[in-house]
Design an enzyme around this catalytic site. Structure first.
Site, PDB file in Angstrom:
ATOM      1  N   SER A 217      48.385  21.190   9.851  1.00 46.07           N
ATOM      2  CA  SER A 217      47.817  20.303  10.873  1.00 46.07           C
ATOM      3  C   SER A 217      48.015  18.845  10.455  1.00 46.07           C
ATOM      4  CB  SER A 217      46.320  20.594  11.022  1.00 46.07           C
ATOM      5  OG  SER A 217      45.644  20.187   9.838  1.00 46.07           O
TER       6      SER A 217
ATOM      7  N   ASP B 186      50.935  22.323  13.401  1.00 52.42           N
ATOM      8  CA  ASP B 186      49.848  22.826  14.241  1.00 52.42           C
ATOM      9  C   ASP B 186      49.241  21.654  15.032  1.00 52.42           C
ATOM     10  OD1 ASP B 186      48.037  24.736  15.170  1.00 52.42           O
ATOM     11  OD2 ASP B 186      46.640  24.431  13.501  1.00 52.42           O
TER      12      ASP B 186
ATOM     13  N   ASP C 103      42.736  30.065  10.709  1.00 45.89           N
ATOM     14  CA  ASP C 103      42.384  29.039   9.738  1.00 45.89           C
ATOM     15  C   ASP C 103      40.946  29.253   9.245  1.00 45.89           C
ATOM     16  OD1 ASP C 103      42.148  26.847   8.150  1.00 45.89           O
ATOM     17  OD2 ASP C 103      42.398  25.348   9.700  1.00 45.89           O
TER      18      ASP C 103
HETATM   19  P1  13P Z   1      40.439  29.436  13.977  1.00 46.30           P
HETATM   20  O1  13P Z   1      39.526  28.255  13.877  1.00 46.30           O
HETATM   21  O2  13P Z   1      39.868  30.511  14.812  1.00 46.30           O
HETATM   22  O3  13P Z   1      40.889  29.925  12.641  1.00 46.30           O
HETATM   23  O4  13P Z   1      41.774  28.937  14.754  1.00 46.30           O
HETATM   24  C1  13P Z   1      42.807  28.284  14.053  1.00 46.30           C
HETATM   25  C2  13P Z   1      43.813  27.698  14.966  1.00 46.30           C
HETATM   26  O5  13P Z   1      43.880  27.972  16.149  1.00 46.30           O
HETATM   27  C3  13P Z   1      44.763  26.745  14.385  1.00 46.30           C
HETATM   28  O6  13P Z   1      45.581  26.167  15.339  1.00 46.30           O
HETATM   29  O1  G3H Z   2      43.179  24.213  15.033  1.00 40.19           O
HETATM   30  C1  G3H Z   2      42.824  23.535  14.063  1.00 40.19           C
HETATM   31  C2  G3H Z   2      43.064  24.039  12.697  1.00 40.19           C
HETATM   32  O2  G3H Z   2      42.025  24.876  12.280  1.00 40.19           O
HETATM   33  C3  G3H Z   2      43.315  22.899  11.765  1.00 40.19           C
HETATM   34  O3  G3H Z   2      42.137  22.219  11.489  1.00 40.19           O
HETATM   35  O4  G3H Z   2      42.693  19.835  11.917  1.00 40.19           O
HETATM   36  O5  G3H Z   2      40.768  20.480  10.433  1.00 40.19           O
HETATM   37  O6  G3H Z   2      43.131  20.812   9.667  1.00 40.19           O
HETATM   38  P1  G3H Z   2      42.185  20.744  10.834  1.00 40.19           P
HETATM   39 ZN    ZN Z   3      44.658  25.864  17.216  1.00 40.45          ZN
END
Ligand code: 13P
Ligand code: G3H
Ligand code: ZN
Length: 309
Positions: free
Chosen positions: A50, A82, A256
């Site tokens: 991310s 992501d 995640d």
């Molecule tokens: P979760 O928070 O359910 O693990 O989803 C992660 C996600 O969609 C990352 O893009």
């Molecule tokens: O969809 C989000 C993911 O869980 C990434 O989270 O932006 O805190 O790294 P983050």
């Molecule tokens: Zn996501």
């Protein structure tokens, strides 16, 4: 084995009725736990990064960790951005060696989302990189969201063909009731499989992506709550629903929060049992081992991507 795109993975997953796990990575222990698990059960992998992960660990460190994991395991791995929210972050990841990016234009109007996504696709495809787009907004769990508001957030199946045709995206994230984080449903978990079914009829053989797909495994929530944490009401997507989605058009399942819970629960428990310890290797080793067990469980019992290399 060099880094790969998700094209071949998704084709086989679609035909085989399983899904590829897309796991978020932020540090070495997470990369190692995930890739060692996939190696043991012979599974292809998507490791996703991310904007927050790039800020925390730096692009170059994450890239080098993933390169090291490939050298160590010889697995086919796709490195994916992501929730890219601008052309610039997508370009930076493409230029920096990612094989896949997500452009998340879901907060924009349909036309603006198409315009932005198309621009990213043109840049990416010219460089052999694949693109995930998003239509619809992941559910929020705010108390004051009423049913018609909620309906407005789900992906509208009537829009998907036009979006995919005009943008040229390689996969599409849709909103069917999941949400990010550890508090996903107010009451009984409910996903709109009817929307998924309708989308897949309109987009035959096209890979669909499910975000917010952690199960918020109760064992780890209990481990957190039993060791000084406070997460009452944490609830995720039941594994049976994820298996159902993987058997339909969903080829990529994003995880995640489950990794975070496993790591945090393990470390909280470790310190409760060993308050005198202060060597990070002592508490990061069991955390990494539990991430590995968790990912093996996901691959074998939920995603079905084991023995698919
Ligand atoms: P979760 O928070 O359910 O693990 O989803 C992660 C996600 O969609 C990352 O893009
Ligand atoms: O969809 C989000 C993911 O869980 C990434 O989270 O932006 O805190 O790294 P983050
Ligand atoms: Zn996501």
């Amino acid at each position: 084995m060099p880094l790969v795109t998700s094209t071949e993975m998704f084709k086989k997953a679609y035909e085989g009725g399983y899904a590829i796990g897309a796991f978020n990575v932020n540090n070495m222990e997470i990369v190692q736990g995930i890739t060692e698990a996939a190696k043991e059960v012979n599974s292809p992998l998507i490791l996703q990064v991310s904007a927050g992960a790039r800020k925390y660990a730096k692009h170059v460190y994450l890239m080098k960790l993933i390169e090291a994991a490939i050298e160590d395991t010889d697995l086919p791995i796709c490195v994916h951005l992501d929730h890219g929210d601008s052309f610039d972050i997508c370009k930076s990841c493409i230029d920096g060696g990612f094989t896949s990016v997500m452009i998340d234009g879901s907060k924009y109007s349909f036309e603006e989302n198409i315009e932005l996504t198309k621009k990213v696709v043109e840049y990416a495809h010219a460089r052999g990189v694949v693109v995930e787009g998003e239509l619809g907004k992941l559910a929020g769990i705010e108390d004051d969201v009423n049913v018609s508001d909620e309906d407005a957030q789900f992906t509208n199946p009537a829009e998907v063909e036009e979006f995919v045709t005009r943008t040229g995206v390689d996969s599409l994230a849709i909103a069917i009731g999941t949400s990010h984080g550890a508090f996903k449903f107010k009451g009984e978990p409910r996903l709109r499989f009817d929307i998924l079914e309708e989308v897949s009829k309109r987009l035959p053989n096209f890979p669909i992506v499910l975000h917010g797909a952690s199960s918020v495994i109760p064992e780890y929530v209990e481990m957190i709550n039993a060791n000084g944490g406070n997460m009452p009401g944490a609830q995720g997507v039941p594994e049976a629903m994820l298996r159902q989605a993987a058997g339909m058009a969903v080829c990529k399942i994003n995880i995640d929060s489950d990794l975070r819970l496993a790591m945090t629960g393990t470390i909280r428990k470790y310190f409760a049992e060993h308050p005198e310890h202060f060597d990070p290797r002592q508490y990061l080793s069991p955390a990494r081992a539990n991430i590995k067990e968790l990912v093996k469980h996901k691959i074998v019992n939920v995603l079905g991507s084991n023995d698919k290399i």
